[in-house]
Design a protein around this motif. Structure first.
Motif, PDB file in Angstrom:
ATOM      1  N   TRP A 107       0.858  -1.176   0.000  1.00 43.21           N
ATOM      2  CA  TRP A 107       0.000   0.000   0.000  1.00 43.21           C
ATOM      3  C   TRP A 107       0.895   1.227   0.000  1.00 43.21           C
ATOM      4  CZ3 TRP A 107      -2.935   1.828   4.969  1.00 43.21           C
ATOM      5  CH2 TRP A 107      -3.558   3.055   4.712  1.00 43.21           C
TER       6      TRP A 107
ATOM      7  N   SER B  42       0.764   5.394  -0.045  1.00 45.64           N
ATOM      8  CA  SER B  42      -0.054   6.596   0.105  1.00 45.64           C
ATOM      9  C   SER B  42       0.667   7.770  -0.530  1.00 45.64           C
ATOM     10  CB  SER B  42      -0.344   6.880   1.587  1.00 45.64           C
ATOM     11  OG  SER B  42       0.859   7.049   2.318  1.00 45.64           O
TER      12      SER B  42
ATOM     13  N   MET C  93      -7.049   4.808  -5.567  1.00 43.51           N
ATOM     14  CA  MET C  93      -8.146   5.463  -4.862  1.00 43.51           C
ATOM     15  C   MET C  93      -7.768   6.897  -4.543  1.00 43.51           C
ATOM     16  SD  MET C  93      -9.310   2.528  -2.148  1.00 43.51           S
ATOM     17  CE  MET C  93      -9.209   0.778  -2.526  1.00 43.51           C
TER      18      MET C  93
ATOM     19  N   PRO D  56     -10.346   8.215  -0.766  1.00 42.58           N
ATOM     20  CA  PRO D  56     -11.378   7.208  -0.496  1.00 42.58           C
ATOM     21  C   PRO D  56     -12.088   7.400   0.839  1.00 42.58           C
ATOM     22  CG  PRO D  56      -9.192   6.306  -0.119  1.00 42.58           C
ATOM     23  CD  PRO D  56      -8.993   7.645  -0.761  1.00 42.58           C
TER      24      PRO D  56
ATOM     25  N   SER E 162      -3.204   5.174  -2.804  1.00 37.19           N
ATOM     26  CA  SER E 162      -4.275   6.084  -2.382  1.00 37.19           C
ATOM     27  C   SER E 162      -3.733   7.485  -2.166  1.00 37.19           C
ATOM     28  CB  SER E 162      -4.933   5.592  -1.088  1.00 37.19           C
ATOM     29  OG  SER E 162      -3.982   5.519  -0.038  1.00 37.19           O
TER      30      SER E 162
END
Length: 259
Positions: A37, A39, A168, A171, A199
Motif C-alpha cells: 500500500w 499513500s 483510490m 477514499p 491512495s
C-alpha cells in the motif's frame, strides 16, 4: 496466499501533465511496489490527484507508464480495466441506478458484450457490498443515499473488479470514523492477498499506516520511502512547512499539529 508476480505494480518515467494551459506535473519518475500500500500525500495543489489519474491512464501526459510490466499505451483497454480499478473524487454515477446495478458495473470488464451477469459476477457484487457494509441498501437507488453511503457503494464497485491494482483518490471522503477504520482493515486485507493499493489521502495519520509514502509538492515528488522511516517523517513535516510533527503512538505513527 500472497503472490507478487511483478516487483513493481506501476512504473512511471519522465511524466509531465497539464490541465488547460497550466503544467501540473513536472518530469516525475516513480516506481510503486507491487503487493504493498502506497499513500500519496502533499499540500493542496501539489498534483496528487493529477498523478493518480495519469497512472490510471485517464489523463494525457508525456512520458511512459507501465502497469504490471506492460505499457499502458499497448495494454488493451479491456485488459487494463481487469487489472486496474479506479475510485475517484466526486465520481458521477446515475442516481436512478440501484446500488446493486452500480456495483455490478465493476464487473463489466469480465463480461462478454451484452452477456448477462454470471454467478461469479453476482457473488463478486455481493461480497463487495458486504465488505463495505452496503448490502442492506442493494435495492435502493444511489440518489437516496447520503454522501458517506454513496462513497461506500463506489468503493464496493471498485472492489468488485477484483483487480490486481487499486487506485483510490480520497477514499475516506464523507466516511465517518468507524467506516474509515473499516477501510483501513479492508486495505490491509487486500495487501495480504497480494493486491496493490495506491491512495491519495489528506488524512495524514491514516496515510502513515501505509507501507510506502510518496510526498509531493509543486508537481514534483520530493520523497518516496517507507512510512516507518525517519527520513519520510522529516520530508512529510517539511512539505507542510513544519506545521505538523510526526510522533510515535503505541506502534503507529501519527501526524499532529506542531505546538
Amino acid at each position: 496466499m500472497k503472490t507478487v508476480p511483478f516487483p513493481n505494480a506501476i512504473d512511471a518515467r519522465f511524466i509531465s501533465a497539464s490541465l488547460g494551459h497550466v503544467q501540473v506535473l513536472n518530469n516525475i519518475d516513480l516506481s510503486l511496489p507491487a503487493g504493498q500500500w502506497t499513500s500519496i500525500v502533499g499540500p493542496n495543489g501539489a498534483g496528487k490527484s493529477t498523478l493518480l489519474k495519469v497512472l490510471a491512464g485517464l489523463l494525457p501526459h508525456t512520458g511512459a507508464v507501465a502497469l504490471l510490466g506492460q505499457s499502458l499505451d499497448t495494454l488493451p483497454r479491456r485488459r487494463r480495466a481487469q487489472q486496474l480499478a479506479w475510485l475517484g473524487q466526486n465520481e458521477i454515477a446515475g442516481d436512478d441506478l440501484t446500488v446493486w446495478d452500480v456495483v455490478m458495473l465493476g464487473r463489466l470488464p469480465h463480461q462478454a458484450w451484452l452477456a448477462a451477469p454470471s454467478a461469479v459476477d453476482h457473488l463478486a457484487v455481493e461480497q463487495s457490498l458486504r465488505a463495505t457494509q452496503a448490502w442492506e441498501w442493494r435495492s435502493r437507488s444511489l440518489g437516496q443515499l447520503s454522501g458517506g453511503q454513496r462513497q461506500r457503494v463506489l468503493l464496493a464497485r471498485a472492489l468488485a473488479v477484483h483487480a490486481q491494482v487499486l487506485l483510490m483518490d480520497e477514499p475516506l471522503a464523507n466516511l465517518d470514523p468507524p467506516h474509515q477504520a473499516d477501510w483501513l482493515c479492508m486495505v490491509r486485507a487486500l495487501i495480504a492477498e497480494g493486491k496493490t493499493v495506491v491512495s491519495v489521502l489528506h488524512e495524514i495519520s491514516f496515510a502513515l499506516h501505509a507501507d510506502q509514502m510518496v510526498v509531493m509538492a509543486n508537481g514534483c515528488v520530493t520523497h518516496q520511502g517507507a512510512c516507518a522511516d525517519t527520513a519520510t517523517h522529516r520530508a512529510l513535516e517539511a512539505v507542510f512547512d513544519r506545521r505538523i510533527a510526526v510522533h510515535s503512538l503505541g506502534q503507529q505513527w501519527v501526524a499532529l499539529p506542531r505546538n
